[in-house]
Design a protein around this motif. Structure first.
Motif, PDB file in Angstrom:
ATOM      1  N   ALA A 110       0.820  -1.212   0.000  1.00  0.00           N
ATOM      2  CA  ALA A 110       0.000   0.000   0.000  1.00  0.00           C
ATOM      3  C   ALA A 110       0.857   1.267   0.000  1.00  0.00           C
ATOM      4  CB  ALA A 110      -0.939   0.000   1.206  1.00  0.00           C
ATOM      5  N   ALA A 111       1.997   1.219   0.691  1.00  0.00           N
ATOM      6  CA  ALA A 111       2.859   2.402   0.801  1.00  0.00           C
ATOM      7  C   ALA A 111       3.930   2.449  -0.291  1.00  0.00           C
ATOM      8  CB  ALA A 111       3.515   2.436   2.177  1.00  0.00           C
ATOM      9  N   GLY A 112       4.062   1.368  -1.054  1.00  0.00           N
ATOM     10  CA  GLY A 112       5.090   1.327  -2.087  1.00  0.00           C
ATOM     11  C   GLY A 112       6.495   1.292  -1.523  1.00  0.00           C
ATOM     12  N   VAL A 113       6.639   0.581  -0.408  1.00  0.00           N
ATOM     13  CA  VAL A 113       7.954   0.451   0.232  1.00  0.00           C
ATOM     14  C   VAL A 113       8.276  -1.030   0.417  1.00  0.00           C
ATOM     15  CG1 VAL A 113       7.740   2.679   1.422  1.00  0.00           C
ATOM     16  CG2 VAL A 113       7.000   0.578   2.589  1.00  0.00           C
ATOM     17  N   GLY A 114       9.499  -1.311   0.805  1.00  0.00           N
ATOM     18  CA  GLY A 114       9.886  -2.684   1.091  1.00  0.00           C
ATOM     19  C   GLY A 114       9.322  -3.147   2.428  1.00  0.00           C
ATOM     20  N   GLU A 115       9.366  -4.437   2.630  1.00  0.00           N
ATOM     21  CA  GLU A 115       8.813  -5.003   3.867  1.00  0.00           C
ATOM     22  C   GLU A 115       9.589  -4.559   5.102  1.00  0.00           C
ATOM     23  OE1 GLU A 115       7.984  -9.200   3.615  1.00  0.00           O
ATOM     24  OE2 GLU A 115       6.948  -8.951   1.696  1.00  0.00           O
ATOM     25  N   ASP A 116      10.910  -4.406   4.994  1.00  0.00           N
ATOM     26  CA  ASP A 116      11.683  -3.931   6.150  1.00  0.00           C
ATOM     27  C   ASP A 116      11.245  -2.530   6.559  1.00  0.00           C
ATOM     28  OD1 ASP A 116      13.115  -6.294   6.307  1.00  0.00           O
ATOM     29  OD2 ASP A 116      14.890  -5.502   5.281  1.00  0.00           O
ATOM     30  N   GLU A 117      11.008  -1.674   5.568  1.00  0.00           N
ATOM     31  CA  GLU A 117      10.546  -0.317   5.853  1.00  0.00           C
ATOM     32  C   GLU A 117       9.140  -0.340   6.440  1.00  0.00           C
ATOM     33  OE1 GLU A 117      10.136   3.823   6.242  1.00  0.00           O
ATOM     34  OE2 GLU A 117      11.872   2.485   6.228  1.00  0.00           O
ATOM     35  N   ALA A 118       8.280  -1.187   5.911  1.00  0.00           N
ATOM     36  CA  ALA A 118       6.926  -1.295   6.458  1.00  0.00           C
ATOM     37  C   ALA A 118       6.979  -1.753   7.918  1.00  0.00           C
ATOM     38  CB  ALA A 118       6.089  -2.253   5.622  1.00  0.00           C
ATOM     39  N   ALA A 119       7.827  -2.718   8.223  1.00  0.00           N
ATOM     40  CA  ALA A 119       7.975  -3.182   9.609  1.00  0.00           C
ATOM     41  C   ALA A 119       8.501  -2.054  10.492  1.00  0.00           C
ATOM     42  CB  ALA A 119       8.908  -4.383   9.664  1.00  0.00           C
ATOM     43  N   ARG A 120       9.467  -1.291   9.985  1.00  0.00           N
ATOM     44  CA  ARG A 120      10.012  -0.161  10.745  1.00  0.00           C
ATOM     45  C   ARG A 120       8.902   0.855  11.041  1.00  0.00           C
ATOM     46  NH1 ARG A 120      11.007   4.661  10.809  1.00  0.00           N
ATOM     47  NH2 ARG A 120      10.397   5.112   8.674  1.00  0.00           N
ATOM     48  N   ARG A 121       8.030   1.100  10.069  1.00  0.00           N
ATOM     49  CA  ARG A 121       6.933   2.042  10.247  1.00  0.00           C
ATOM     50  C   ARG A 121       5.918   1.543  11.276  1.00  0.00           C
ATOM     51  NH1 ARG A 121       5.586   4.423   4.165  1.00  0.00           N
ATOM     52  NH2 ARG A 121       7.688   5.260   3.802  1.00  0.00           N
ATOM     53  N   ILE A 122       5.676   0.248  11.303  1.00  0.00           N
ATOM     54  CA  ILE A 122       4.762  -0.329  12.296  1.00  0.00           C
ATOM     55  C   ILE A 122       5.323  -0.120  13.698  1.00  0.00           C
ATOM     56  CG2 ILE A 122       3.870  -2.523  13.211  1.00  0.00           C
ATOM     57  CD1 ILE A 122       3.488  -3.372  10.233  1.00  0.00           C
ATOM     58  N   VAL A 123       6.612  -0.364  13.859  1.00  0.00           N
ATOM     59  CA  VAL A 123       7.269  -0.155  15.156  1.00  0.00           C
ATOM     60  C   VAL A 123       7.197   1.315  15.548  1.00  0.00           C
ATOM     61  CG1 VAL A 123       9.484  -0.241  16.376  1.00  0.00           C
ATOM     62  CG2 VAL A 123       8.770  -2.174  14.951  1.00  0.00           C
ATOM     63  N   ALA A 124       7.494   2.198  14.597  1.00  0.00           N
ATOM     64  CA  ALA A 124       7.476   3.638  14.885  1.00  0.00           C
ATOM     65  C   ALA A 124       6.068   4.105  15.247  1.00  0.00           C
ATOM     66  CB  ALA A 124       8.010   4.421  13.684  1.00  0.00           C
ATOM     67  N   ALA A 125       5.062   3.633  14.516  1.00  0.00           N
ATOM     68  CA  ALA A 125       3.682   4.034  14.798  1.00  0.00           C
ATOM     69  C   ALA A 125       3.235   3.559  16.180  1.00  0.00           C
ATOM     70  CB  ALA A 125       2.744   3.483  13.724  1.00  0.00           C
ATOM     71  N   ALA A 126       3.725   2.410  16.599  1.00  0.00           N
ATOM     72  CA  ALA A 126       3.389   1.877  17.922  1.00  0.00           C
ATOM     73  C   ALA A 126       4.210   2.538  19.026  1.00  0.00           C
ATOM     74  CB  ALA A 126       3.607   0.367  17.948  1.00  0.00           C
ATOM     75  N   ARG A 127       5.222   3.301  18.619  1.00  0.00           N
ATOM     76  CA  ARG A 127       6.168   3.911  19.561  1.00  0.00           C
ATOM     77  C   ARG A 127       6.763   2.833  20.460  1.00  0.00           C
ATOM     78  NH1 ARG A 127       7.048   8.860  19.617  1.00  0.00           N
ATOM     79  NH2 ARG A 127       7.355   9.118  21.842  1.00  0.00           N
ATOM     80  N   ALA A 128       7.208   1.766  19.802  1.00  0.00           N
ATOM     81  CA  ALA A 128       7.798   0.620  20.490  1.00  0.00           C
ATOM     82  C   ALA A 128       9.286   0.516  20.142  1.00  0.00           C
ATOM     83  CB  ALA A 128       7.073  -0.662  20.082  1.00  0.00           C
ATOM     84  N   THR A 129       9.984  -0.339  20.838  1.00  0.00           N
ATOM     85  CA  THR A 129      11.420  -0.496  20.613  1.00  0.00           C
ATOM     86  C   THR A 129      11.731  -1.375  19.406  1.00  0.00           C
ATOM     87  OG1 THR A 129      11.481  -2.380  22.141  1.00  0.00           O
ATOM     88  CG2 THR A 129      11.969  -0.189  23.053  1.00  0.00           C
ATOM     89  N   GLY A 131       7.433  -4.147  23.844  1.00  0.00           N
ATOM     90  CA  GLY A 131       8.440  -3.167  23.473  1.00  0.00           C
ATOM     91  C   GLY A 131       8.081  -1.745  23.851  1.00  0.00           C
ATOM     92  N   GLY A 132       7.198  -1.582  24.827  1.00  0.00           N
ATOM     93  CA  GLY A 132       6.804  -0.255  25.286  1.00  0.00           C
ATOM     94  C   GLY A 132       5.595   0.327  24.572  1.00  0.00           C
ATOM     95  N   GLN A 133       4.917  -0.477  23.761  1.00  0.00           N
ATOM     96  CA  GLN A 133       3.778   0.015  22.986  1.00  0.00           C
ATOM     97  C   GLN A 133       2.630   0.474  23.868  1.00  0.00           C
ATOM     98  OE1 GLN A 133       2.408  -2.794  20.040  1.00  0.00           O
ATOM     99  NE2 GLN A 133       0.481  -1.761  19.730  1.00  0.00           N
ATOM    100  N   THR A 134       2.320  -0.283  24.919  1.00  0.00           N
ATOM    101  CA  THR A 134       1.178   0.047  25.775  1.00  0.00           C
ATOM    102  C   THR A 134       1.531   1.204  26.695  1.00  0.00           C
ATOM    103  OG1 THR A 134       0.421  -2.228  25.710  1.00  0.00           O
ATOM    104  CG2 THR A 134      -0.445  -0.865  27.474  1.00  0.00           C
ATOM    105  N   LYS A 135       0.731   2.248  26.625  1.00  0.00           N
ATOM    106  CA  LYS A 135       0.985   3.429  27.437  1.00  0.00           C
ATOM    107  C   LYS A 135      -0.023   3.572  28.573  1.00  0.00           C
ATOM    108  CE  LYS A 135       4.157   4.716  24.424  1.00  0.00           C
ATOM    109  NZ  LYS A 135       4.522   3.502  23.708  1.00  0.00           N
TER     110      LYS A 135
END
Length: 159
Positions: free
Chosen positions: A102-121, A153-157
């Motif tokens: 959907a974002a036109g990126v690689g899977e590693d980047e998509a995984a990185r974005r999921i982690v960033a959106a969750a504000r997790a480690t 990874g710190g996702q739950t606040k």
């Protein structure tokens, strides 16, 4: 948009799967002084519109944990819940592929974005959850009882 069948399916698999397994094992657990580790999920503590069924099911499992923990004191059975965040499972792999496309990126980047959106480690690994289950249900974790443990990874606040 969720149908009655969607809700039934959501509870049938995860919630009632736990209930049936625990019910079937309770007598043996009582005889052995065993332990129950309910695997819920962070959605049970931080609900959201896009995860209405999953969050509701996970929250119901957390309530079940507290109820069974009370009974467990009487029966000598340890009961706790673990709330994983984003763990590398087939389901998460499919989500990563979908988001990458959907974002036109690689899977590693998509995984990185999921982690960033969750504000997790980072993303979790199945071994992370297995290690916590082994600790909680082992001799060194026996003082834990009725606990809800976030492993995300710190996702739950939430408190």
């Amino acid at each position: 948009e969720l149908t009655e069948e969607d809700w039934r399916d959501g509870f049938a698999l995860k919630y009632f799967g736990h209930v049936r397994l625990i019910r079937a094992a309770w007598v043996a657990l009582k005889q052995s002084g065993g332990s129950v580790a309910i695997v819920s999920g962070v959605g049970g503590r931080t609900p959201g519109a896009l995860f209405a069924i999953g969050g509701s099911v996970n929250n119901a499992l957390l309530s079940l944990t507290k109820a069974l923990a009370e009974k467990g004191v009487e029966d000598g059975i340890q009961v706790n819940a673990i709330c994983p965040g984003n763990v590398r499972t087939d389901r998460l792999a499919a989500r990563i592929r979908t988001e990458a496309k959907a974002a036109g990126v690689g899977e590693d980047e998509a995984a990185r974005r999921i982690v960033a959106a969750a504000r997790a480690t980072r993303l979790g690994e199945p071994a992370d959850i297995a290690g916590l289950v082994a600790f909680v249900t082992g001799a060194r974790g026996r003082f834990l009882h009725g606990a809800v443990i976030d492993m995300d990874g710190g996702q739950t606040k939430t408190l």
